[in-house]
Design an enzyme around this catalytic site. Structure first.
Site, PDB file in Angstrom:
ATOM      1  N   HIS A  74      31.791  23.786  38.164  1.00 38.21           N
ATOM      2  CA  HIS A  74      30.620  24.617  37.886  1.00 38.21           C
ATOM      3  C   HIS A  74      30.382  24.680  36.377  1.00 38.21           C
ATOM      4  CE1 HIS A  74      29.842  26.395  41.867  1.00 38.21           C
ATOM      5  NE2 HIS A  74      31.098  26.076  42.064  1.00 38.21           N
ATOM      6  N   TYR A 204      27.196  36.962  40.065  1.00 34.75           N
ATOM      7  CA  TYR A 204      27.775  38.275  39.745  1.00 34.75           C
ATOM      8  C   TYR A 204      26.616  39.265  39.730  1.00 34.75           C
ATOM      9  CZ  TYR A 204      32.109  36.043  38.086  1.00 34.75           C
ATOM     10  OH  TYR A 204      33.279  35.330  37.998  1.00 34.75           O
ATOM     11  N   PRO A 295      40.038  41.584  38.726  1.00 34.95           N
ATOM     12  CA  PRO A 295      39.677  40.195  39.023  1.00 34.95           C
ATOM     13  C   PRO A 295      38.363  39.714  38.410  1.00 34.95           C
ATOM     14  CG  PRO A 295      39.465  41.567  40.984  1.00 34.95           C
ATOM     15  CD  PRO A 295      40.126  42.408  39.945  1.00 34.95           C
ATOM     16  N   LYS A 299      40.755  35.809  35.588  1.00 38.13           N
ATOM     17  CA  LYS A 299      41.722  35.394  34.566  1.00 38.13           C
ATOM     18  C   LYS A 299      43.182  35.350  35.013  1.00 38.13           C
ATOM     19  CE  LYS A 299      38.913  34.430  31.451  1.00 38.13           C
ATOM     20  NZ  LYS A 299      38.671  32.988  31.379  1.00 38.13           N
ATOM     21  N   TYR A 387      34.914  33.078  29.422  1.00 33.75           N
ATOM     22  CA  TYR A 387      34.977  32.741  30.848  1.00 33.75           C
ATOM     23  C   TYR A 387      35.640  31.375  31.053  1.00 33.75           C
ATOM     24  CZ  TYR A 387      33.222  32.830  35.703  1.00 33.75           C
ATOM     25  OH  TYR A 387      33.107  32.857  37.071  1.00 33.75           O
TER      26      TYR A 387
HETATM   27  P1  FAD Z   1      52.377  36.020  42.268  1.00 36.86           P
HETATM   28  O1  FAD Z   1      51.347  35.094  42.795  1.00 36.86           O
HETATM   29  O2  FAD Z   1      52.294  37.465  42.655  1.00 36.86           O
HETATM   30  O3  FAD Z   1      53.796  35.444  42.711  1.00 36.86           O
HETATM   31  C1  FAD Z   1      54.991  36.182  42.575  1.00 36.86           C
HETATM   32  C2  FAD Z   1      55.953  35.751  43.662  1.00 36.86           C
HETATM   33  O4  FAD Z   1      57.196  36.427  43.490  1.00 36.86           O
HETATM   34  C3  FAD Z   1      55.448  36.114  45.046  1.00 36.86           C
HETATM   35  O5  FAD Z   1      55.475  34.970  45.876  1.00 36.86           O
HETATM   36  C4  FAD Z   1      56.434  37.188  45.515  1.00 36.86           C
HETATM   37  O6  FAD Z   1      56.618  37.170  46.918  1.00 36.86           O
HETATM   38  C5  FAD Z   1      57.688  36.816  44.754  1.00 36.86           C
HETATM   39  N1  FAD Z   1      58.635  37.913  44.574  1.00 36.86           N
HETATM   40  C6  FAD Z   1      58.370  39.214  44.276  1.00 36.86           C
HETATM   41  N2  FAD Z   1      59.493  39.923  44.181  1.00 36.86           N
HETATM   42  C7  FAD Z   1      60.514  39.049  44.425  1.00 36.86           C
HETATM   43  C8  FAD Z   1      61.929  39.206  44.477  1.00 36.86           C
HETATM   44  N3  FAD Z   1      62.512  40.397  44.251  1.00 36.86           N
HETATM   45  N4  FAD Z   1      62.681  38.117  44.761  1.00 36.86           N
HETATM   46  C9  FAD Z   1      62.092  36.905  44.984  1.00 36.86           C
HETATM   47  N5  FAD Z   1      60.755  36.710  44.942  1.00 36.86           N
HETATM   48  C10 FAD Z   1      59.982  37.776  44.671  1.00 36.86           C
HETATM   49  N6  FAD Z   1      43.118  34.985  39.155  1.00 36.86           N
HETATM   50  C11 FAD Z   1      42.358  34.003  38.629  1.00 36.86           C
HETATM   51  O7  FAD Z   1      42.741  33.402  37.616  1.00 36.86           O
HETATM   52  N7  FAD Z   1      41.151  33.610  39.171  1.00 36.86           N
HETATM   53  C12 FAD Z   1      40.660  34.250  40.272  1.00 36.86           C
HETATM   54  O8  FAD Z   1      39.602  33.848  40.779  1.00 36.86           O
HETATM   55  C13 FAD Z   1      41.406  35.348  40.826  1.00 36.86           C
HETATM   56  N8  FAD Z   1      40.966  36.012  41.914  1.00 36.86           N
HETATM   57  C14 FAD Z   1      41.771  36.955  42.492  1.00 36.86           C
HETATM   58  C15 FAD Z   1      41.311  37.578  43.623  1.00 36.86           C
HETATM   59  C16 FAD Z   1      42.116  38.534  44.251  1.00 36.86           C
HETATM   60  C17 FAD Z   1      41.587  39.215  45.490  1.00 36.86           C
HETATM   61  C18 FAD Z   1      43.418  38.842  43.737  1.00 36.86           C
HETATM   62  C19 FAD Z   1      44.314  39.863  44.426  1.00 36.86           C
HETATM   63  C20 FAD Z   1      43.894  38.209  42.601  1.00 36.86           C
HETATM   64  C21 FAD Z   1      43.069  37.270  41.971  1.00 36.86           C
HETATM   65  N9  FAD Z   1      43.508  36.607  40.837  1.00 36.86           N
HETATM   66  C22 FAD Z   1      42.687  35.664  40.248  1.00 36.86           C
HETATM   67  C23 FAD Z   1      44.848  36.870  40.280  1.00 36.86           C
HETATM   68  C24 FAD Z   1      45.892  35.817  40.670  1.00 36.86           C
HETATM   69  O9  FAD Z   1      45.896  35.618  42.066  1.00 36.86           O
HETATM   70  C25 FAD Z   1      47.291  36.253  40.183  1.00 36.86           C
HETATM   71  O10 FAD Z   1      47.200  36.561  38.817  1.00 36.86           O
HETATM   72  C26 FAD Z   1      48.354  35.160  40.404  1.00 36.86           C
HETATM   73  O11 FAD Z   1      48.751  35.122  41.758  1.00 36.86           O
HETATM   74  C27 FAD Z   1      49.611  35.408  39.550  1.00 36.86           C
HETATM   75  O12 FAD Z   1      50.608  34.463  39.845  1.00 36.86           O
HETATM   76  P2  FAD Z   1      52.147  34.808  39.670  1.00 36.86           P
HETATM   77  O13 FAD Z   1      52.884  33.585  40.081  1.00 36.86           O
HETATM   78  O14 FAD Z   1      52.384  35.398  38.327  1.00 36.86           O
HETATM   79  O15 FAD Z   1      52.419  36.004  40.692  1.00 36.86           O
HETATM   80  C1  DHB Z   2      36.675  34.286  42.216  1.00 41.76           C
HETATM   81  C2  DHB Z   2      37.255  35.491  41.932  1.00 41.76           C
HETATM   82  C3  DHB Z   2      36.853  36.168  40.805  1.00 41.76           C
HETATM   83  O1  DHB Z   2      37.413  37.336  40.491  1.00 41.76           O
HETATM   84  C4  DHB Z   2      35.877  35.664  39.965  1.00 41.76           C
HETATM   85  O2  DHB Z   2      35.485  36.372  38.883  1.00 41.76           O
HETATM   86  C5  DHB Z   2      35.313  34.452  40.246  1.00 41.76           C
HETATM   87  C6  DHB Z   2      35.729  33.756  41.376  1.00 41.76           C
HETATM   88  C7  DHB Z   2      37.084  33.547  43.443  1.00 41.76           C
HETATM   89  O3  DHB Z   2      37.918  34.080  44.203  1.00 41.76           O
HETATM   90  O4  DHB Z   2      36.545  32.445  43.676  1.00 41.76           O
END
Ligand code: FAD
Ligand code: DHB
Length: 396
Positions: A74, A204, A295, A299, A387
């Site tokens: 995009h 948005y 969200p 980021k 962005y």
């Molecule tokens: P996590 O994905 O949370 O992974 C951590 C892992 O550690 C998990 O698998 C968990 O089970 C494991 N864990 C926890 N405790 C323990 C333990 N004690 N022992 C062993 N394992 C453990 N970000 C974006 O950049 N773009 C987006 O479009 C976006 N949209 C989002 C939409 C939603 C609805 C949500 C909820 C989040 C969104 N995010 C987005 C954020 C993004 O998903 C997270 O920032 C990302 O998952 C972070 O990755 P991580 O590996 O740090 O943590």
């Molecule tokens: C998505 C999530 C977001 O928070 C955003 O700003 C843009 C896209 C997504 O899940 O695709």
């Protein structure tokens, strides 16, 4: 059972898995322990939007075949308010930068497949994870595997990639970690629906009823979000009500929202949270374990992947070349990027969401800001360069 490795990684989310992959490219061994099952990690619906630098990183480390074939590039977004829809052209504003829709679920699937194909140790369904001896040269990772056997692994370093609710942040000495945070009085209700996206670019929308976002996963699957009250019960949102509210907040004359079967729906709270420092001795935090953004602006995943890219280089210098400089700089270097994204996510959130009580002053400020961002090239460029990623990561 006692074993030893170079880096013990807690968490098989995108941060932990990518770190293990990057370390392997530098010839460094690791173990990943994860308390959920592989199927759960691969199906957890979350992020979907990658900054340009994140897609380039995936290309540089050999993880882009499916993204290149199926990801959706995009070059801009729509901002909608007061019944008007405006296009921001990122490529024009930033000298060619873009974003890619490619779901976190797919990145995690590819990472797990790549790690297992390389013979890496990834332990799913562990329990009782502990980190200890953090002030010694070889800290300890303890866990109980899926079969019930307790393990102790001596590591040269431990990476806490265990998300916001993990154990690593709280294992740092009391008083060391400073937390800066902000709550928001609303949540997001997110759905996945089997219906082609009704739009070419993400929309948005700021509406008097609250924020709405139209995004997508594939040419056949749409993802949409609605601002709902904090602590809202999903039972209050039958599918018909979700579609009616999405239509109300997104439709403008001449444009209709297509609906279809909803295959997934969930409500997520919104929070800004930054813990610093991101390191204590040989324990390093990365991703959601250290910071959370709301969200809006997408980021979180990008930050998690950027943290571990910096961390992989720092651990390579430390463990292969005996140079502690990059490890000493890791927390400050990451926090600079984290705070830029924290500000941007807070700003996007504050500009687009409606406060629960009457707030005519706040509403007019939002509309004025939206008019400014969609009419001033300088203001639009600020949005576009944040962005698409203001501090892109590099991997060579
Ligand atoms: P996590 O994905 O949370 O992974 C951590 C892992 O550690 C998990 O698998 C968990 O089970 C494991 N864990 C926890 N405790 C323990 C333990 N004690 N022992 C062993 N394992 C453990 N970000 C974006 O950049 N773009 C987006 O479009 C976006 N949209 C989002 C939409 C939603 C609805 C949500 C909820 C989040 C969104 N995010 C987005 C954020 C993004 O998903 C997270 O920032 C990302 O998952 C972070 O990755 P991580 O590996 O740090 O943590
Ligand atoms: C998505 C999530 C977001 O928070 C955003 O700003 C843009 C896209 C997504 O899940 O695709």
């Amino acid at each position: 059972m006692t074993a030893s490795t170079q880096v013990g990684i807690v968490g098989a989310g995108p941060a932990g898995l990518l770190l293990s992959h990057l370390l392997a490219l530098r010839g460094i061994d690791s173990i990943v322990v994860e308390n959920r099952s592989r199927a759960y990690c691969e199906a957890r619906q979350r992020a979907g939007l990658l900054e340009a630098g994140t897609t380039e990183l995936l290309r540089a480390v050999g993880l882009s075949d499916r993204m290149d074939a199926e990801g959706l590039e995009h070059g801009g977004i729509y901002l909608q308010f007061a019944g008007e829809r405006h296009h921001l052209d990122f490529k024009d504003l930033t000298g060619g930068r873009w974003v890619t829709i490619w779901a976190q679920t797919e990145i995690v699937k590819d990472l797990i497949a790549a790690r297992l194909a390389a013979g890496a140790q990834v332990e799913f369904e562990v329990s009782g994870t502990e980190v200890a001896d953090l002030d010694q040269d070889r800290p300890l990772l303890r866990y109980t595997d899926a079969a019930g056997t307790r393990h102790e692994v001596r590591c040269d370093a431990i990476a806490g990639c265990d998300g916001f609710h993990g154990i690593c942040r709280d294992s740092m000495p009391p008083g060391l970690v400073r937390v800066a945070e902000r709550g928001y009085p609303y949540s997001w209700l997110g759905i996945l629906a089997t219906v082609p996206p009704s739009t070419d670019e993400l929309i948005y929308s700021r509406h008097e009823n609250g924020f709405a976002l139209h995004t997508m996963r594939t040419p056949q699957v749409s993802r949409l979000y609605l601002q709902v009250p904090a602590y809202e019960d999903i039972e209050n949102w039958p599918d018909d009500r979700i579609w009616a509210e999405l239509r109300h907040r997104l439709e403008i004359p001449g444009w209709e929202l297509k609906d279809g079967p909803i295959t997934e729906k969930a409500i997520s709270p919104m929070r800004s949270f930054v813990a610093s420092p991101m390191r204590y001795q040989r324990l390093f935090l990365a991703g959601d374990a250290a910071h959370i953004v709301p969200p809006t602006g997408a980021k979180g995943l990008n930050l998690a992947m950027a943290d571990v890219t910096v961390l992989a280089e720092a651990l390579t210098s430390l463990l292969r070349h005996g140079d502690p400089g990059p490890a000493d700089a890791y927390s400050d270097a990451s926090l600079r990027r984290v705070w830029r994204a924290t500000h941007f996510s807070w700003w996007m959130t504050s500009m687009l969401h409606v406060e629960p009580g009457p707030d005519p002053f706040g509403a007019e400020l939002q509309l004025s800001q939206l008019r400014y961002v969609t009419s001033s090239r300088a203001a639009a460029t600020t949005l576009a360069e944040n962005y698409t990623g203001y501090y892109p990561v590099h991997w060579s």
